[in-house]
Design a protein around this motif. Sequence first.
Motif, PDB file in Angstrom:
ATOM      1  N   PRO A 641       0.821  -1.225   0.000  1.00 30.06           N
ATOM      2  CA  PRO A 641       0.000   0.000   0.000  1.00 30.06           C
ATOM      3  C   PRO A 641       0.842   1.257   0.000  1.00 30.06           C
ATOM      4  CG  PRO A 641       0.131  -0.904   2.201  1.00 30.06           C
ATOM      5  CD  PRO A 641       0.904  -1.846   1.331  1.00 30.06           C
ATOM      6  N   GLN A 642       0.172   2.342  -0.356  1.00 29.40           N
ATOM      7  CA  GLN A 642       0.750   3.676  -0.232  1.00 29.40           C
ATOM      8  C   GLN A 642      -0.163   4.508   0.653  1.00 29.40           C
ATOM      9  OE1 GLN A 642       1.609   5.491  -3.980  1.00 29.40           O
ATOM     10  NE2 GLN A 642       2.845   3.757  -4.754  1.00 29.40           N
ATOM     11  N   LYS A 643       0.411   5.514   1.229  1.00 26.61           N
ATOM     12  CA  LYS A 643      -0.344   6.351   2.154  1.00 26.61           C
ATOM     13  C   LYS A 643      -1.565   6.945   1.443  1.00 26.61           C
ATOM     14  CE  LYS A 643       0.259  10.134   5.487  1.00 26.61           C
ATOM     15  NZ  LYS A 643       1.220  11.119   6.058  1.00 26.61           N
ATOM     16  N   GLY A 644      -2.713   6.781   2.119  1.00 25.38           N
ATOM     17  CA  GLY A 644      -3.958   7.282   1.556  1.00 25.38           C
ATOM     18  C   GLY A 644      -4.803   6.230   0.880  1.00 25.38           C
ATOM     19  N   ASP A 645      -4.283   4.983   0.712  1.00 22.64           N
ATOM     20  CA  ASP A 645      -5.079   3.927   0.092  1.00 22.64           C
ATOM     21  C   ASP A 645      -6.281   3.589   0.958  1.00 22.64           C
ATOM     22  OD1 ASP A 645      -2.411   1.943  -1.454  1.00 22.64           O
ATOM     23  OD2 ASP A 645      -3.299   3.907  -1.930  1.00 22.64           O
ATOM     24  N   VAL A 646      -7.417   3.303   0.327  1.00 25.90           N
ATOM     25  CA  VAL A 646      -8.662   2.969   1.028  1.00 25.90           C
ATOM     26  C   VAL A 646      -9.185   1.668   0.453  1.00 25.90           C
ATOM     27  CG1 VAL A 646     -10.989   3.694   1.621  1.00 25.90           C
ATOM     28  CG2 VAL A 646      -9.181   5.403   1.349  1.00 25.90           C
ATOM     29  N   VAL A 647      -9.515   0.693   1.304  1.00 26.88           N
ATOM     30  CA  VAL A 647     -10.110  -0.569   0.894  1.00 26.88           C
ATOM     31  C   VAL A 647     -11.175  -0.948   1.910  1.00 26.88           C
ATOM     32  CG1 VAL A 647      -8.013  -1.368  -0.278  1.00 26.88           C
ATOM     33  CG2 VAL A 647      -8.377  -1.929   2.132  1.00 26.88           C
ATOM     34  N   PHE A 648     -11.892  -2.052   1.598  1.00 25.14           N
ATOM     35  CA  PHE A 648     -12.879  -2.560   2.536  1.00 25.14           C
ATOM     36  C   PHE A 648     -12.315  -3.809   3.190  1.00 25.14           C
ATOM     37  CE2 PHE A 648     -16.986  -2.973   4.349  1.00 25.14           C
ATOM     38  CZ  PHE A 648     -17.240  -4.335   4.463  1.00 25.14           C
ATOM     39  N   ASP A 649     -12.337  -3.839   4.544  1.00 30.26           N
ATOM     40  CA  ASP A 649     -11.826  -4.960   5.327  1.00 30.26           C
ATOM     41  C   ASP A 649     -12.960  -5.950   5.527  1.00 30.26           C
ATOM     42  OD1 ASP A 649      -9.973  -5.273   8.494  1.00 30.26           O
ATOM     43  OD2 ASP A 649     -10.644  -6.739   7.005  1.00 30.26           O
ATOM     44  N   GLN A 650     -12.847  -7.154   4.905  1.00 30.68           N
ATOM     45  CA  GLN A 650     -13.895  -8.157   5.037  1.00 30.68           C
ATOM     46  C   GLN A 650     -14.028  -8.638   6.483  1.00 30.68           C
ATOM     47  OE1 GLN A 650     -12.998 -11.336   2.342  1.00 30.68           O
ATOM     48  NE2 GLN A 650     -13.300 -10.090   0.479  1.00 30.68           N
ATOM     49  N   ASN A 651     -12.919  -8.786   7.166  1.00 31.86           N
ATOM     50  CA  ASN A 651     -12.965  -9.307   8.528  1.00 31.86           C
ATOM     51  C   ASN A 651     -13.637  -8.320   9.486  1.00 31.86           C
ATOM     52  OD1 ASN A 651     -11.566 -11.608   7.671  1.00 31.86           O
ATOM     53  ND2 ASN A 651      -9.583 -10.632   8.023  1.00 31.86           N
ATOM     54  N   ALA A 652     -13.318  -7.043   9.327  1.00 34.43           N
ATOM     55  CA  ALA A 652     -13.872  -6.032  10.229  1.00 34.43           C
ATOM     56  C   ALA A 652     -15.173  -5.448   9.707  1.00 34.43           C
ATOM     57  CB  ALA A 652     -12.854  -4.920  10.433  1.00 34.43           C
ATOM     58  N   SER A 653     -15.522  -5.807   8.435  1.00 31.73           N
ATOM     59  CA  SER A 653     -16.713  -5.234   7.805  1.00 31.73           C
ATOM     60  C   SER A 653     -16.691  -3.721   7.921  1.00 31.73           C
ATOM     61  CB  SER A 653     -17.996  -5.799   8.433  1.00 31.73           C
ATOM     62  OG  SER A 653     -18.100  -7.175   8.214  1.00 31.73           O
ATOM     63  N   ASP A 654     -15.532  -3.154   7.592  1.00 38.97           N
ATOM     64  CA  ASP A 654     -15.373  -1.706   7.755  1.00 38.97           C
ATOM     65  C   ASP A 654     -14.416  -1.198   6.673  1.00 38.97           C
ATOM     66  OD1 ASP A 654     -14.382   0.480  10.536  1.00 38.97           O
ATOM     67  OD2 ASP A 654     -15.578   0.836   8.720  1.00 38.97           O
ATOM     68  N   MET A 655     -14.528   0.066   6.377  1.00 41.29           N
ATOM     69  CA  MET A 655     -13.608   0.722   5.464  1.00 41.29           C
ATOM     70  C   MET A 655     -12.365   1.128   6.232  1.00 41.29           C
ATOM     71  SD  MET A 655     -14.366   4.000   3.000  1.00 41.29           S
ATOM     72  CE  MET A 655     -14.785   5.018   4.415  1.00 41.29           C
ATOM     73  N   ILE A 656     -11.198   0.805   5.687  1.00 38.61           N
ATOM     74  CA  ILE A 656      -9.954   1.099   6.394  1.00 38.61           C
ATOM     75  C   ILE A 656      -9.060   1.936   5.492  1.00 38.61           C
ATOM     76  CG2 ILE A 656     -10.082  -0.961   7.848  1.00 38.61           C
ATOM     77  CD1 ILE A 656      -8.138  -2.328   5.967  1.00 38.61           C
ATOM     78  N   PHE A 657      -8.152   2.705   6.106  1.00 36.77           N
ATOM     79  CA  PHE A 657      -7.229   3.604   5.424  1.00 36.77           C
ATOM     80  C   PHE A 657      -5.810   3.203   5.751  1.00 36.77           C
ATOM     81  CE2 PHE A 657     -10.471   6.768   4.373  1.00 36.77           C
ATOM     82  CZ  PHE A 657     -11.457   6.488   5.298  1.00 36.77           C
ATOM     83  N   TYR A 658      -4.909   3.460   4.849  1.00 35.93           N
ATOM     84  CA  TYR A 658      -3.504   3.230   5.134  1.00 35.93           C
ATOM     85  C   TYR A 658      -2.866   4.586   5.406  1.00 35.93           C
ATOM     86  CZ  TYR A 658       1.133   1.164   4.927  1.00 35.93           C
ATOM     87  OH  TYR A 658       2.401   0.720   5.235  1.00 35.93           O
ATOM     88  N   ASN A 659      -2.375   4.742   6.676  1.00 33.00           N
ATOM     89  CA  ASN A 659      -1.850   6.047   7.102  1.00 33.00           C
ATOM     90  C   ASN A 659      -0.360   6.199   6.865  1.00 33.00           C
ATOM     91  OD1 ASN A 659      -0.716   4.412   9.021  1.00 33.00           O
ATOM     92  ND2 ASN A 659      -1.902   5.237  10.753  1.00 33.00           N
ATOM     93  N   GLY A 660       0.210   5.276   6.136  1.00 31.74           N
ATOM     94  CA  GLY A 660       1.644   5.321   5.858  1.00 31.74           C
ATOM     95  C   GLY A 660       2.404   4.264   6.591  1.00 31.74           C
ATOM     96  N   SER A 661       1.809   3.749   7.690  1.00 27.74           N
ATOM     97  CA  SER A 661       2.500   2.702   8.454  1.00 27.74           C
ATOM     98  C   SER A 661       1.582   1.527   8.744  1.00 27.74           C
ATOM     99  CB  SER A 661       3.046   3.281   9.764  1.00 27.74           C
ATOM    100  OG  SER A 661       1.980   3.816  10.535  1.00 27.74           O
ATOM    101  N   GLU A 662       0.265   1.752   8.819  1.00 27.26           N
ATOM    102  CA  GLU A 662      -0.650   0.659   9.104  1.00 27.26           C
ATOM    103  C   GLU A 662      -2.034   1.012   8.542  1.00 27.26           C
ATOM    104  OE1 GLU A 662      -1.614   2.310  13.592  1.00 27.26           O
ATOM    105  OE2 GLU A 662      -1.287   0.172  13.268  1.00 27.26           O
ATOM    106  N   TRP A 663      -2.877  -0.058   8.503  1.00 28.01           N
ATOM    107  CA  TRP A 663      -4.259   0.127   8.096  1.00 28.01           C
ATOM    108  C   TRP A 663      -5.078   0.565   9.314  1.00 28.01           C
ATOM    109  CZ3 TRP A 663      -5.460   0.176   3.105  1.00 28.01           C
ATOM    110  CH2 TRP A 663      -4.648  -0.490   2.198  1.00 28.01           C
TER     111      TRP A 663
END
Length: 880
Positions: A641-663
């Motif tokens: 990933p790159q900072k700012g990427d947005v995907v949907f987390d199937q496990n958490a059933s939530d939208m998550i963001f990549y802040n540069g170090s983690e989702w």
Amino acid sequence: MANRIPLVVDTTENKIKELPVGDNLDLGGSGLTNVGTVNATDVRINNVSFNNPFSGDYNDLTNKPIIPTVPSALSSFANDVGYLSAGTTTDQVNEGTANLYFSNARTDARINSANIQSLGNVTNPAAGDDGKVLYYDHPSQTFKYKATVTELDTLDTVLTRGNVSAQDIYVDKVYFKNVFATLADLPNAGTYHGMFAHVHGTGKAYFAHAGAWIPLAQESGGTLLQVAADDSTVRSIGYGETMQIVGGGGITTASDVEGNFTITASLNLGDVNDVTTTGANNGQALIWDNAASTWKPGTVSSSISEIGDLTDVDVTTVAPQNDYALSWNASVNKWRPRALNNIDAATIQVTTDNSAATQFPMFVSANGGAQQTARTDANFNYNPNTNTLGVNIINASTLGTTDLNISGTLDNGTNEITVGTHFKMASAAETRYYAGDNGNYTALRAPSTLTGNTTFILPDGDGSADQVLKTNGAGVLTWVDQSGGGSSQNTFQTIAVAGQTNVVADSTTDVLTFVAGSNMTITTDTATDTITFVSSGGGGGGGTPGGADTQVQFNDASSFGGDSGLVYNKTSDTLTGVNIAATTVTATTVTADTLQTSGTGVPTFTSASNIIFDAANAVVLQRTPLRLGSYDQDGLNAITPQKGDVVFDQNASDMIFYNGSEWVGSGSQYSFSIGADDSSMQLVSRGESIKIAGGTGITTSSDTEGNITITRGNIMVNNLSDVTITSPSSGQVLKYNGAAWVNDTDAEGSGGISISTPAAGDMVYYNGSAWAATQGPVYYYTVTSNGSSAYRFAGPGISATADNPALTLYKGATYIFNNTTGSGHPFAIRTSSGGSSFTEGVSGSTTGTQTFTVPHEPSDTSLVYQCTIHGGMVGNLTIV
């Protein structure tokens, strides 16, 4: 990880809810994959409970099968006395009496001793089945006997097996090929009297009768013959048409019941155009009247009344006396009277005797000194019945006679033979011109029969190289250049241009001149005999492109036009337009205010790397959800990933963001910016609300579930910001003036394409004068010629300089052939070279425009086009 309750779709309320406690999870035919542990009070498979079915030990199973103990040796079997011991073969095993062993010898013997009729499904043959063959009868599922034809059979032997003995064939159709290449290949007509055959070389059918092959008459279609007169106009006579031979001035025609024509000339001297015989009297002669350009009767006056008046007769020096004769005096070049020596009229008796077939003329011979003797000779005779003078050799400077009959040779050494009026070769005799060695000769003679007298007048002097002799119809020959259609044929006949007056040849020497118009250059190449037309301007119908520079040209009401909304920059290789509709756009850069699809499929943006939406403010999604990529933990781990990427987390059933170090999930930090067309972005944080308000002509509403409905009010065209309508009237249209759309008169309306009664599936094409409807594609070819040896075509997919090219025609398509050569080279579509005309789907004229709509089921797919006058102008037409 904490336990989570799955989300399911409530089909009753069409909502996504948590799975209620106690409900079953219906996977709809899908299964569970990659499951670590399943915790359940009961597991059922096909409604069979497997609640703790086994502990892992085989002996714990109930109703388990008994596995027999495998003996360690063959001898452990109860009945294995000597059975299958090592080295045992079938020769050592006692054979039973019912089921015998198989062997090749036993099989061959049984087959050789069996009969076909002994088989269970073969009918026993009867005495009448001799010569018949077996065939399978499906209804009875047995083999039966049936008569058939072999290569040894004849028609008689086949008929004797049936119920008839005569050679009568009672069938609906009889198909047979009876084709011969040439007339010479036909069999003897007397032997095969009544036979019908087709000769491919002539394209005709023939039947044998009276020892000859008679061609069948063709009732209609095609050209029977072509006729022409002195005016060089060739006319085609088709089958069923008639030709009448009409007499002109002084000419009458007649025909008998057998079709013999008699042409009679009843021409009097007064019928000649430049002769007047009115008022002619006895003894008058025709005298030329130069003022009237006419021969008229009149009296001829002469100054000669006696022989002495002739210029070469001198009766003054020696006065003529009785019994004197004129004698030539070479010293003065005159005739003078003199006495005949030793000839006395009293001593010579001359008696006319017409009863004698041969008489001997008297002549004077020298008899010593100045004496002369009158005598005769057997080789010098005269026949008064035929008025013929016979002599072996005539040696004379000038021979004046009305008729000269020579049974031997006419020899004058190296001198010339001069004939005063006419030289007659009777009974079609030859005039022979021998070679220098007097061996071979070239001869000229008249035909066996002639319908009239003809005199040919040779031209003055020799012609130029390659010129030929041409008659003017009155016997006067002149040297002229050769032409393709014959020496009397015009170099061109008629040049037709749609909407213009036809250009017609005035004479055989008339010249067709091409004139270059505006923005047109015409060049010629004498080496290749070609004319090249090059347009130096654009389109627009008149050679001038429409619109301004860089504007893309398009068909604007039958003329080229341009628009500022569609331009092309060659320097940057950029096409710019207001609206571009395309199925697929492949480009390095696409610059547009709106990208939209009007189809029902799924538009796809495909890239080998990243897809970048580079907006000055924001990428706005209107009236559609943003569907993010859905990943489980393994999928997230696979992403770089790159900072700012947005995907949907199937496990958490939530939208998550990549802040540069983690989702990071949206629950921990939630905010987003929203904006409208004014590009002003507003930050919306967690807990804040958004209100969607309607603007001009727009109202919004929402229900208890949060669904928002945006409704457009009644909007008039004049409400649009780029439209200005002022006092519109009936029939006006909206036109773009470069700044806005305004109402104006439809000036181009009358120049568009108009089809009065179009049908479903119709296409349009221009037929030369108007737009017309057609059910399939149309191909237009202009047909010219290369002399009298080849056709040439100008049209799609073909070189205009190719001679007799092969053409491929497609079924269902329409081909228009405009034969600009006219009657000089009639353009016929035939089944073969020299064969019959192919008429399926063909209409029009062979000397003008001909239309060929190719049928989907033609009777022949290998055709030719051919000139009906010059057989070498032929090419292949292949239908596919």
